[in-house]
Scaffold this motif. Structure first.
Motif, PDB file in Angstrom:
ATOM      1  N   ILE A 105       0.835  -1.206   0.000  1.00 23.30           N
ATOM      2  CA  ILE A 105       0.000   0.000   0.000  1.00 23.30           C
ATOM      3  C   ILE A 105       0.870   1.256   0.000  1.00 23.30           C
ATOM      4  O   ILE A 105       0.452   2.335   0.442  1.00 23.30           O
ATOM      5  CB  ILE A 105      -0.990   0.003   1.173  1.00 23.30           C
ATOM      6  CG1 ILE A 105      -0.258  -0.290   2.487  1.00 23.30           C
ATOM      7  CG2 ILE A 105      -2.102  -1.029   0.968  1.00 23.30           C
ATOM      8  CD1 ILE A 105      -1.140  -0.123   3.694  1.00 23.30           C
ATOM      9  N   GLY A 106       2.104   1.102  -0.472  1.00 23.73           N
ATOM     10  CA  GLY A 106       2.912   2.280  -0.770  1.00 23.73           C
ATOM     11  C   GLY A 106       3.856   2.753   0.324  1.00 23.73           C
ATOM     12  O   GLY A 106       4.472   3.799   0.190  1.00 23.73           O
ATOM     13  N   PHE A 107       4.025   1.977   1.409  1.00 28.42           N
ATOM     14  CA  PHE A 107       5.009   2.355   2.428  1.00 28.42           C
ATOM     15  C   PHE A 107       6.334   1.663   2.120  1.00 28.42           C
ATOM     16  O   PHE A 107       6.370   0.644   1.437  1.00 28.42           O
ATOM     17  CB  PHE A 107       4.530   1.955   3.822  1.00 28.42           C
ATOM     18  CG  PHE A 107       3.278   2.658   4.246  1.00 28.42           C
ATOM     19  CD1 PHE A 107       3.314   3.991   4.644  1.00 28.42           C
ATOM     20  CD2 PHE A 107       2.060   1.997   4.254  1.00 28.42           C
ATOM     21  CE1 PHE A 107       2.152   4.648   5.037  1.00 28.42           C
ATOM     22  CE2 PHE A 107       0.890   2.651   4.654  1.00 28.42           C
ATOM     23  CZ  PHE A 107       0.940   3.972   5.039  1.00 28.42           C
ATOM     24  N   GLN A 108       7.418   2.210   2.601  1.00 28.40           N
ATOM     25  CA  GLN A 108       8.734   1.602   2.375  1.00 28.40           C
ATOM     26  C   GLN A 108       9.382   1.281   3.717  1.00 28.40           C
ATOM     27  O   GLN A 108      10.278   1.991   4.164  1.00 28.40           O
ATOM     28  CB  GLN A 108       9.638   2.566   1.578  1.00 28.40           C
ATOM     29  CG  GLN A 108       9.178   2.808   0.155  1.00 28.40           C
ATOM     30  CD  GLN A 108       9.031   1.496  -0.633  1.00 28.40           C
ATOM     31  OE1 GLN A 108       9.811   0.565  -0.458  1.00 28.40           O
ATOM     32  NE2 GLN A 108       8.016   1.408  -1.478  1.00 28.40           N
ATOM     33  N   PRO A 109       8.927   0.217   4.382  1.00 26.09           N
ATOM     34  CA  PRO A 109       9.490  -0.068   5.708  1.00 26.09           C
ATOM     35  C   PRO A 109      10.915  -0.587   5.633  1.00 26.09           C
ATOM     36  O   PRO A 109      11.290  -1.233   4.653  1.00 26.09           O
ATOM     37  CB  PRO A 109       8.565  -1.162   6.236  1.00 26.09           C
ATOM     38  CG  PRO A 109       8.081  -1.859   5.020  1.00 26.09           C
ATOM     39  CD  PRO A 109       7.959  -0.803   3.962  1.00 26.09           C
ATOM     40  N   MET A 110      11.684  -0.291   6.685  1.00 28.54           N
ATOM     41  CA  MET A 110      13.015  -0.870   6.809  1.00 28.54           C
ATOM     42  C   MET A 110      12.908  -2.039   7.773  1.00 28.54           C
ATOM     43  O   MET A 110      12.239  -1.939   8.803  1.00 28.54           O
ATOM     44  CB  MET A 110      13.991   0.135   7.390  1.00 28.54           C
ATOM     45  CG  MET A 110      14.126   1.370   6.552  1.00 28.54           C
ATOM     46  SD  MET A 110      15.486   2.348   7.159  1.00 28.54           S
ATOM     47  CE  MET A 110      14.903   2.739   8.780  1.00 28.54           C
ATOM     48  N   THR A 111      13.566  -3.136   7.445  1.00 29.42           N
ATOM     49  CA  THR A 111      13.611  -4.269   8.365  1.00 29.42           C
ATOM     50  C   THR A 111      15.076  -4.660   8.482  1.00 29.42           C
ATOM     51  O   THR A 111      15.904  -4.216   7.697  1.00 29.42           O
ATOM     52  CB  THR A 111      12.817  -5.485   7.840  1.00 29.42           C
ATOM     53  OG1 THR A 111      13.401  -5.898   6.611  1.00 29.42           O
ATOM     54  CG2 THR A 111      11.362  -5.148   7.617  1.00 29.42           C
TER      55      THR A 111
END
Ligand code: AMP
Ligand code: MG
Length: 343
Positions: free
Chosen positions: A212-218
């Motif tokens: 849905i367009g987020f760019q999470p860092m893991t």
């Protein structure tokens, strides 16, 4: 203490269970409630003594920051201070994933007692989708702090019977709504400086966020080439001022020319107090629950004075005393401040 187990099977039973739970929470008691992840041990998040009881019931030998469950979205900004830069993202995430197994770690407001966040200046918030939990927290009308309803070292309970096996006689009420849905704990993220970072994986995945367009860092295989900047988020609070643990203030004198502050267990005499730039008494009536409720706030206040040393009196190592001593011992360790902040 007698532990009642109330079913929520029929509408009448459910109304009764919700009313009982709400009444107990208003009296500052701890009750076990179902969430969509695991059974939680809930108490009034804005009442430091009630939150101290959670740690007492769990027999955890240390303090951990707890998740705060909000009655509704209006509570978000009463509990957390949304940074202007991240505000839109945070509100969009809330729109998407609340109610649900999704927790955001955000800058905390003053009204959240320090014991809830174990002294950190951030607070973890979520809104549960479990119908019974949601009904209780709304009827209560204020946020609830709720870790899993097990004793330290045991597995998280997914049925009311597990909770009863663990905590019979230690809490007044267990609300039974059958087995929990996920049995796996909520996803935890931070949103800071325009970035979303996944701190704990859970039912809401990185793929779902990306979708849905987020760019999470893991920090794991899902990281997809993004570099996680390590060490930006403290997981434990520790004072910057060096701290020394002593047995009793009677037998201690600060070195000349050094300003020291005292965190006392025994209420000191006037002449003992006069040796210190500031004094905080954990509990005038030597009640460990009250001491736990005050611990992080007093540590912060003394740390802010810029003294050379904080002197902390040992507390009895029964009940919550063990968790208090754990925190003092970590703070007393050389370079603990830097280590705890980075951990
Ligand atoms: P739970 O065991 O599901 O109640 O979740 C508690 C978890 O949330 C713990 O592992 C904490 O480390 C994490 N947590 C809660 N508050 C914070 C915070 N302010 N900063 C970072 N992690 C937090
Ligand atoms: Mg747990």
């Amino acid at each position: 203490m007698r532990t009642d187990l109330l079913s929520t099977f029929s509408p009448k039973e459910r109304a009764n269970a919700v009313a009982r739970a709400t009444a107990l929470l208003k009296r500052g008691e701890v009750v076990a409630l179902p969430t969509e992840t695991v059974y939680g041990l809930a108490a009034d998040a804005l009442n430091a003594i009630a939150v101290a009881k959670i740690f007492e019931v769990k027999e955890r030998p240390h303090f951990d920051p707890l998740i705060v469950h909000l009655p509704d979205r209006d509570w978000l900004e009463k509990i957390a201070a949304l940074p202007p830069r991240d505000r839109r993202t945070i509100l969009r995430l809330a729109d998407q994933f609340w109610p649900g197994p999704f927790t955001m770690v955000l800058p905390k407001r003053k009204r959240v007692p320090e014991i809830v966040t174990a002294g950190l200046d951030t607070v973890a918030v979520r809104i549960s989708a479990h119908p019974v939990f949601a009904e209780v927290v709304r009827a209560f009308g204020k946020p609830l702090a709720a870790p899993s309803a097990n004793r330290f070292g045991r597995i998280s309970p997914t049925t009311a019977q597990h909770v009863l096996n663990e905590l019979d006689g230690r809490i007044p009420l267990i609300v039974d709504a059958g087995p929990t849905e996920h049995g796996i704990e909520s996803t935890i993220v931070t949103v800071r400086n325009g970035r979303i970072e996944i701190l704990r994986r859970g039912p809401i995945t990185a793929e779902e966020l990306r979708g849905i367009g987020f760019q999470p860092m893991t920090d794991g295989p899902e990281a997809n080439g993004t570099v996680r900047a390590p060490g930006q988020l403290p997981s434990h609070y520790a004072p910057r001022t060096p701290l020394k643990i002593i047995d009793a203030v009677k037998t201690f004198s600060p070195k000349p020319n050094r300003r020291a502050a005292l965190l006392a267990w025994h209420p000191p005499s006037r002449s003992e107090s006069s040796q210190f730039a500031a004094v905080r008494i954990l509990s005038e009536r030597q009640d460990l629950r009250e001491a736990a409720a005050n611990l992080f706030r007093y540590l912060r206040e003394l740390d802010a004075l810029g003294v050379d040393l904080i002197v902390a009196e040992r507390v009895p190592s029964r009940g919550l005393g063990e968790a208090i001593m754990d925190r003092l011992q970590r703070a007393a360790h050389p370079r603990s401040a830097a280590r705890c902040r980075r951990e």
